[in-house]
Design an enzyme around this catalytic site. Structure first.
Site, short mmCIF file in Angstrom:
data_model
loop_
_atom_site.label_atom_id
_atom_site.label_comp_id
_atom_site.label_asym_id
_atom_site.label_seq_id
_atom_site.Cartn_x
_atom_site.Cartn_y
_atom_site.Cartn_z
N HIS A 75 -0.83 -50.74 -33.03
CA HIS A 75 -1.62 -51.68 -32.23
C HIS A 75 -0.94 -53.05 -32.23
CE1 HIS A 75 -5.67 -53.96 -31.77
NE2 HIS A 75 -5.05 -53.84 -30.61
N SER B 218 -6.82 -50.18 -28.65
CA SER B 218 -7.49 -51.28 -29.36
C SER B 218 -8.66 -50.78 -30.19
CB SER B 218 -8.05 -52.28 -28.35
OG SER B 218 -7.06 -52.78 -27.52
N GLU C 110 -0.98 -53.71 -36.07
CA GLU C 110 -1.98 -53.03 -36.91
C GLU C 110 -1.65 -51.54 -36.84
OE1 GLU C 110 -6.01 -53.29 -35.35
OE2 GLU C 110 -6.84 -53.39 -37.36
N ASN D 32 -10.37 -55.49 -33.91
CA ASN D 32 -11.38 -55.63 -32.86
C ASN D 32 -12.81 -55.51 -33.39
OD1 ASN D 32 -10.07 -56.38 -30.39
ND2 ASN D 32 -8.92 -54.48 -30.67
N1 LIG Z 1 -4.82 -56.66 -23.37
C1 LIG Z 1 -4.71 -56.87 -24.66
O1 LIG Z 1 -4.77 -58.01 -25.15
C2 LIG Z 1 -4.49 -55.69 -25.58
C3 LIG Z 1 -4.10 -55.93 -26.90
C4 LIG Z 1 -3.83 -54.84 -27.75
C5 LIG Z 1 -4.01 -53.56 -27.26
N2 LIG Z 1 -4.40 -53.36 -25.97
C6 LIG Z 1 -4.54 -51.97 -25.50
O2 LIG Z 1 -3.38 -51.65 -24.74
C7 LIG Z 1 -3.71 -50.69 -23.73
C8 LIG Z 1 -3.26 -51.22 -22.39
O3 LIG Z 1 -3.89 -52.47 -22.14
P1 LIG Z 1 -3.29 -53.52 -21.09
O4 LIG Z 1 -3.92 -54.82 -21.41
O5 LIG Z 1 -1.82 -53.39 -21.03
O6 LIG Z 1 -3.93 -52.96 -19.73
P2 LIG Z 1 -3.38 -53.13 -18.25
O7 LIG Z 1 -4.56 -52.92 -17.36
O8 LIG Z 1 -2.57 -54.37 -18.11
O9 LIG Z 1 -2.35 -51.89 -18.09
C9 LIG Z 1 -2.72 -50.55 -18.17
C10 LIG Z 1 -1.66 -49.75 -17.45
O10 LIG Z 1 -1.92 -48.37 -17.63
C11 LIG Z 1 -1.49 -47.71 -16.45
N3 LIG Z 1 -2.05 -46.38 -16.43
C12 LIG Z 1 -3.31 -45.99 -16.14
N4 LIG Z 1 -3.41 -44.65 -16.25
C13 LIG Z 1 -2.17 -44.19 -16.63
C14 LIG Z 1 -1.64 -42.91 -16.93
N5 LIG Z 1 -2.39 -41.82 -16.85
N6 LIG Z 1 -0.34 -42.83 -17.30
C15 LIG Z 1 0.43 -43.92 -17.39
N7 LIG Z 1 -0.03 -45.16 -17.11
C16 LIG Z 1 -1.32 -45.29 -16.75
C17 LIG Z 1 -1.95 -48.63 -15.33
O11 LIG Z 1 -1.25 -48.38 -14.12
C18 LIG Z 1 -1.61 -50.01 -15.93
O12 LIG Z 1 -0.30 -50.39 -15.55
C19 LIG Z 1 -5.22 -50.44 -23.85
O13 LIG Z 1 -5.41 -49.34 -24.68
C20 LIG Z 1 -5.69 -51.72 -24.54
O14 LIG Z 1 -6.90 -51.53 -25.24
C21 LIG Z 1 -4.63 -54.39 -25.10
#
Ligand SMILES: NC(=O)c1ccc[n+]([C@@H]2O[C@H](COP(=O)([O-])OP(=O)(O)OC[C@H]3O[C@@H](n4cnc5c(N)ncnc54)[C@H](O)[C@@H]3O)[C@@H](O)[C@H]2O)c1
Length: 277
Positions: free
Chosen positions: A134, A113, A146, A184
């Site tokens: 993204h 993000s 994005e 963001n």
């Molecule tokens: N939540 C949102 O609305 C959103 C929107 C766009 C982008 N993002 C981005 O997406 C990414 C994930 O966010 P999310 O909301 O899915 O988080 P989340 O907490 O739901 O999931 C993150 C996952 O990563 C896993 N993880 C941690 N370390 C790891 C590793 N070394 N190898 C493999 N897996 C690993 C965890 O077990 C977990 O399942 C982040 O970079 C976030 O900024 C989030």
């Protein structure tokens, strides 16, 4: 490039959603997450979402899920899409390992993000084939991707992932590599200001969100949206903005930090600014 085989790293709300839309497009997906239970939770969320979409004429959930293969380590693929927690060290470690595992023609993409793509490309031997893809939450519903070009991302790489986004039914918009990119940099100060309004006692959460929904025609108010994104993810993004852009106006409101410290991460933990059943 067809990207017939895509490796998705991280099976949380974003990784699961990305795996889902890639599998719906007919591609084979390998899904990796080392944390116990994460893959099962991801597959469960995918099934729920696919069943809802199937009621409106979407793809057969069993057929789609048959194309998603859980894996116990990173595997070679045409494209990796990384969606692990918003932590630069954890993401760099994934990129380092992916660079060793995936063939030299493969593209390595991040769903970050806010973390600069160039800093992820720097730990690989193929910075021209590293890019930001993204997606937005919930991935199966929201249309935007994005696309973030790192300092060395090639035109070919950018064109290939723009074409893929279209094949996934998405619309892409290209941004350059600044902390928080476009989305963001705009969204997080908005959410943070809503948290400050709550912190200062300007209004209750419901009133703050109603004002944004009806006054600005937003589908979700900023506090409900923060709960959907994950309050831990919001804090991590604001810290990247604050440090990366060198301006403390992006610093997360103390109330947001308090929620995270108390484990109130939003929908994913059952409680954030609101309680979820
Ligand atoms: N939540 C949102 O609305 C959103 C929107 C766009 C982008 N993002 C981005 O997406 C990414 C994930 O966010 P999310 O909301 O899915 O988080 P989340 O907490 O739901 O999931 C993150 C996952 O990563 C896993 N993880 C941690 N370390 C790891 C590793 N070394 N190898 C493999 N897996 C690993 C965890 O077990 C977990 O399942 C982040 O970079 C976030 O900024 C989030």
């Amino acid at each position: 490039m067809d990207f017939e085989h895509v490796l998705v790293v991280g099976a949380g709300q974003m990784g699961g959603g990305i795996a889902q839309v890639v599998a719906v497009s007919g591609r084979h997906v390998s899904l990796y997450d080392p944390y116990p239970g994460a893959i099962d939770r991801g597959l469960g969320a995918m099934r729920k979402s696919l069943e809802k979409l199937a009621e409106k004429g979407g793809a057969d959930p069993d057929e789609v899920l048959a194309r998603v293969e859980p894996v116990e380590e990173l595997v070679p693929a045409d494209l990796m899409i990384e969606a692990v927690i918003e932590d630069a060290d954890v993401k760099q470690d994934v990129f380092r390992r992916a660079d060793e595992t995936l063939g030299e023609g493969a593209i390595l993409a991040s769903n970050t993000s806010s973390i600069p793509i160039t800093s992820l490309a720097a730990v690989t031997s193929r910075p021209e084939r590293v890019i930001g893809m993204h997606f937005f939450n919930p991935v199966p519903v929201l249309k935007l991707v994005e696309i973030v070009r790192g300092r060395e991302t090639s035109d070919e790489t950018a064109a290939a992932v723009v074409a893929l986004a279209e094949e996934l039914g998405k619309t892409s918009a290209v941004a350059n590599d600044f902390p928080g990119f476009v989305s963001n940099r705009i969204l997080m100060p908005f959410i943070n200001e809503a948290v400050w309004a709550l912190h200062d006692g300007v209004a209750e959460p419901e009133a703050i969100d109603t004002i944004a929904k009806l006054g600005f025609a937003h589908p979700l108010g900023p506090l409900a949206l923060a709960d959907l994104i994950g309050l831990d993810t919001c804090v991590a993004i604001m810290q990247v903005l604050e440090e990366g852009l060198g301006d403390e106006k992006y610093a997360p409101c103390p109330l947001l930090r308090e929620h995270v410290e108390a484990g109130r991460l939003g929908r994913k933990s059952g409680r954030g600014f609101y309680a979820y059943g």
